[in-house]
Design a protein around this motif. Structure first.
Motif, PDB file in Angstrom:
ATOM      1  N   LEU A 143       0.850  -1.189   0.000  1.00 22.51           N
ATOM      2  CA  LEU A 143       0.000   0.000   0.000  1.00 22.51           C
ATOM      3  C   LEU A 143       0.886   1.239   0.000  1.00 22.51           C
ATOM      4  O   LEU A 143       1.749   1.395   0.873  1.00 22.51           O
ATOM      5  N   THR A 144       0.683   2.106  -0.975  1.00 19.33           N
ATOM      6  CA  THR A 144       1.496   3.311  -1.081  1.00 19.33           C
ATOM      7  C   THR A 144       0.641   4.454  -1.608  1.00 19.33           C
ATOM      8  O   THR A 144      -0.582   4.304  -1.772  1.00 19.33           O
ATOM      9  N   GLY A 145       1.249   5.605  -1.850  1.00 25.25           N
ATOM     10  CA  GLY A 145       0.519   6.757  -2.352  1.00 25.25           C
ATOM     11  C   GLY A 145       1.196   7.345  -3.571  1.00 25.25           C
ATOM     12  O   GLY A 145       2.389   7.166  -3.790  1.00 25.25           O
ATOM     13  N   SER A 146       0.404   8.064  -4.375  1.00 25.50           N
ATOM     14  CA  SER A 146       0.984   8.823  -5.487  1.00 25.50           C
ATOM     15  C   SER A 146       1.704  10.036  -4.913  1.00 25.50           C
ATOM     16  O   SER A 146       1.146  10.765  -4.083  1.00 25.50           O
ATOM     17  N   ASP A 147       2.930  10.270  -5.340  1.00 30.12           N
ATOM     18  CA  ASP A 147       3.690  11.401  -4.842  1.00 30.12           C
ATOM     19  C   ASP A 147       2.911  12.704  -5.043  1.00 30.12           C
ATOM     20  O   ASP A 147       2.166  12.831  -6.014  1.00 30.12           O
ATOM     21  N   PRO A 148       3.044  13.647  -4.114  1.00 30.61           N
ATOM     22  CA  PRO A 148       4.123  13.768  -3.132  1.00 30.61           C
ATOM     23  C   PRO A 148       3.800  13.245  -1.741  1.00 30.61           C
ATOM     24  O   PRO A 148       4.649  13.342  -0.860  1.00 30.61           O
ATOM     25  N   ALA A 202       4.222   1.164   2.230  1.00 35.06           N
ATOM     26  CA  ALA A 202       5.385   1.826   1.626  1.00 35.06           C
ATOM     27  C   ALA A 202       5.111   3.324   1.663  1.00 35.06           C
ATOM     28  O   ALA A 202       4.434   3.873   0.790  1.00 35.06           O
ATOM     29  N   ILE A 203       5.625   3.988   2.684  1.00 32.75           N
ATOM     30  CA  ILE A 203       5.261   5.367   2.961  1.00 32.75           C
ATOM     31  C   ILE A 203       6.158   6.305   2.156  1.00 32.75           C
ATOM     32  O   ILE A 203       7.326   6.495   2.478  1.00 32.75           O
ATOM     33  N   ASN A 204       5.583   6.888   1.130  1.00 32.53           N
ATOM     34  CA  ASN A 204       6.350   7.679   0.164  1.00 32.53           C
ATOM     35  C   ASN A 204       6.421   9.163   0.492  1.00 32.53           C
ATOM     36  O   ASN A 204       7.223   9.896  -0.090  1.00 32.53           O
ATOM     37  N   GLY A 205       5.582   9.629   1.424  1.00 35.77           N
ATOM     38  CA  GLY A 205       5.565  11.044   1.764  1.00 35.77           C
ATOM     39  C   GLY A 205       4.828  11.247   3.074  1.00 35.77           C
ATOM     40  O   GLY A 205       4.863  10.384   3.953  1.00 35.77           O
ATOM     41  N   ALA A 206       4.112  12.343   3.182  1.00 36.43           N
ATOM     42  CA  ALA A 206       3.427  12.657   4.429  1.00 36.43           C
ATOM     43  C   ALA A 206       2.304  11.671   4.726  1.00 36.43           C
ATOM     44  O   ALA A 206       1.472  11.375   3.866  1.00 36.43           O
ATOM     45  N   ILE A 210       7.779   0.480   5.657  1.00 33.98           N
ATOM     46  CA  ILE A 210       9.077   0.985   5.243  1.00 33.98           C
ATOM     47  C   ILE A 210       8.827   2.391   4.713  1.00 33.98           C
ATOM     48  O   ILE A 210       7.725   2.712   4.259  1.00 33.98           O
ATOM     49  N   ALA A 211       9.830   3.236   4.787  1.00 36.13           N
ATOM     50  CA  ALA A 211       9.605   4.642   4.467  1.00 36.13           C
ATOM     51  C   ALA A 211      10.643   5.175   3.503  1.00 36.13           C
ATOM     52  O   ALA A 211      11.825   4.818   3.571  1.00 36.13           O
ATOM     53  N   SER A 212      10.177   6.031   2.621  1.00 35.57           N
ATOM     54  CA  SER A 212      11.077   6.855   1.821  1.00 35.57           C
ATOM     55  C   SER A 212      11.754   7.876   2.734  1.00 35.57           C
ATOM     56  O   SER A 212      11.215   8.251   3.777  1.00 35.57           O
ATOM     57  N   GLU A 213      12.893   8.339   2.312  1.00 39.79           N
ATOM     58  CA  GLU A 213      13.578   9.398   3.050  1.00 39.79           C
ATOM     59  C   GLU A 213      12.738  10.679   3.119  1.00 39.79           C
ATOM     60  O   GLU A 213      12.977  11.546   3.970  1.00 39.79           O
ATOM     61  N   LEU A 214      11.721  10.771   2.246  1.00 40.57           N
ATOM     62  CA  LEU A 214      10.853  11.949   2.220  1.00 40.57           C
ATOM     63  C   LEU A 214       9.613  11.802   3.090  1.00 40.57           C
ATOM     64  O   LEU A 214       8.813  12.739   3.183  1.00 40.57           O
TER      65      LEU A 214
END
Length: 297
Positions: A89-94, A133-137, A153-157
């Motif tokens: 499960l993730t999100g469209s940036d940002p 998969a945490i891509n942002g806020a 798991i997280a992106s550096e952002l």
């Protein structure tokens, strides 16, 4: 992203600073035909992995009515596929998810009278593990969605915050249960009472996420972990997940140890019976083949 100031149905809130700040996360308009969820299925050597993406990028993937309906439906549909062994499960940036769309809150649509879906958390129960998969806020309701995953798991952002107190709301998807389990009671209270934002490295050090990776590598790393899950004995994966859920509220107690031991014994007995039956079928098959070869000769 300041459109809410022109179209919000609760203009009296515009001068309320926390609301004004969060207004900036809401897009000017949402097309009714927008694809608020993207679902992709990837085949691996041992099974399929479903990737579910929150897809309202202009609104920071905030939860409006359409997304709130589509997300659990997509999870349940992917989970119903017997060949799917894990969900990402993730999100469209940002952003991952900025919480509830404040237009729904301001209009009174979110007023505590929603039909109960039959489960208590942010996500429906699933057969397979869900990797966040945490891509942002991941803010407020978005944080609660993240907490409903098996692990993160997280992106550096990535950024995390609980702003319920800032906007005058209370969490209702298990945040006060899940968050202290991961980061401890004091840190959880600090996040909720201050509404401060923590970055990815802080989230890692506190235990909220299990790993921080470069932003461009987030999805590939999530796939690697999902493939490891898929390569394992699936019935054992399901049983271990269920066991974690069963003992999670018991802590380090005799009752928790007893439940784990009982489940392990029952599982071993069941597996032994299955393996015995498989061995018996193999022997019967070999005997039948031997008899056929004898007759042919």
């Amino acid at each position: 992203l300041l459109g809410l100031h022109k179209c919000c149905r609760a203009p009296e809130l515009h001068n309320f600073p926390p609301f004004l700040t969060l207004c900036q996360m809401v897009s000017e308009s949402d097309a009714t035909s927008e694809q608020v969820i993207r679902v992709e299925t990837r085949a691996t050597a041992s099974g399929k992995i479903a990737i579910i993406t929150l897809n309202r990028p202009q609104a920071r993937n905030a939860l409006n009515s359409a997304l709130s309906t589509a997300l659990p439906a997509a999870l349940s549909e992917s989970d119903a596929d017997p060949d799917v062994h894990a969900i990402i499960l993730t999100g469209s940036d940002p952003a991952f998810c900025a919480g509830f769309d404040l237009r729904d809150v301001g209009s009174g649509e979110k007023k505590g009278e929603n039909i109960h879906p039959g489960y208590w958390g942010a996500l429906p129960p699933t057969r397979v593990p869900v990797i966040g998969a945490i891509n942002g806020a991941a803010i407020t309701g978005g944080l609660e969605i993240a907490l409903a995953c098996d692990f993160l798991i997280a992106s550096e952002l990535a950024r995390f915050a609980d702003t319920h107190a800032k906007v005058g709301m209370l969490p209702g998807w298990g945040l006060t249960i899940k968050l202290p389990q991961l980061i401890g009671v004091a840190r959880a209270r600090r996040m909720s009472l201050t509404s401060e934002i923590i970055d990815a490295q802080t989230a890692y050090h506190w235990g909220l996420v299990t790993e921080v990776v470069p932003h461009a590598e987030l999805l590939s790393r999530a796939m690697t972990l999902a493939e490891k899950i898929s390569a394992n004995h699936q019935e054992s994966v399901y049983a271990i997940r269920a066991l974690y859920a069963e003992v999670s509220q018991l802590g380090d107690t005799d009752a928790a140890y007893e439940i784990e031991n009982q489940r392990a014994r029952a599982w071993a007995k069941q597996r032994s019976q299955i393996l015995h039956r498989v061995a018996q079928l193999i022997r019967e098959r070999a005997d039948a083949l031997a008899r056929t070869e004898t007759i042919d000769t």
